[in-house]
Design a protein around this motif. Sequence first.
Motif, PDB file in Angstrom:
ATOM      1  N   SER A  63       0.847  -1.186   0.000  1.00  0.00           N
ATOM      2  CA  SER A  63       0.000   0.000   0.000  1.00  0.00           C
ATOM      3  C   SER A  63       0.883   1.236   0.000  1.00  0.00           C
ATOM      4  N   VAL A  64       0.374   2.292  -0.612  1.00  0.00           N
ATOM      5  CA  VAL A  64       1.119   3.542  -0.732  1.00  0.00           C
ATOM      6  C   VAL A  64       0.367   4.620   0.029  1.00  0.00           C
ATOM      7  N   THR A  65       1.107   5.329   0.875  1.00  0.00           N
ATOM      8  CA  THR A  65       0.563   6.459   1.615  1.00  0.00           C
ATOM      9  C   THR A  65       1.360   7.692   1.215  1.00  0.00           C
ATOM     10  N   ASP A  66       0.677   8.705   0.710  1.00  0.00           N
ATOM     11  CA  ASP A  66       1.351   9.942   0.333  1.00  0.00           C
ATOM     12  C   ASP A  66       1.509  10.844   1.551  1.00  0.00           C
ATOM     13  N   GLY A  67       2.597  11.612   1.570  1.00  0.00           N
ATOM     14  CA  GLY A  67       2.861  12.544   2.658  1.00  0.00           C
ATOM     15  C   GLY A  67       1.909  13.719   2.629  1.00  0.00           C
ATOM     16  N   PRO A  68       1.804  14.477   3.675  1.00  0.00           N
ATOM     17  CA  PRO A  68       2.620  14.382   4.889  1.00  0.00           C
ATOM     18  C   PRO A  68       2.165  13.220   5.766  1.00  0.00           C
ATOM     19  N   PHE A  69       3.055  12.762   6.617  1.00  0.00           N
ATOM     20  CA  PHE A  69       2.801  11.606   7.472  1.00  0.00           C
ATOM     21  C   PHE A  69       2.572  12.107   8.889  1.00  0.00           C
TER      22      PHE A  69
END
Length: 138
Positions: A63-69
């Motif tokens: 899975s891909v999570t785009d920033g900001p974190f």
Amino acid sequence: MKFMLMLKADPANQEARTPTDEELNNMGRYNEKLIEAGVLLAGEGLHPVETGSWVSFEGEDRSVTDGPFTESKELVAGFWILDVASKDEALVWAKAIPLTDGTVEVRRVFEVEDFNQDNEYVQQEVKWREEHEGAVER
């Protein structure tokens, strides 16, 4: 032995800005000292976390999570990779970074010699590195 010096950033304080001329000059002089000492292998600053992504692994799923974190407490804002004689020498160089606040993490980098030399992929890595080093020297 190789060490990575990771410049940490607080996500709450990481601004999307370029360094000032004074900051660039200070860092440039520091980098020049690393080059003159023959210990700098690589070093770069990183763009703000808003432009980055995390790739998470769970079994075969990705899975891909785009920033900001927002769940992060610390982020890497930049790095240097040094080839030095010891961790103590890496720490000397880390202490010389022209920062007025923040944290730098110093971690040893695995080298191919650290792994089982009978492993097929380690042997391929050794060959690739020998070929690559020859290509760079040409």
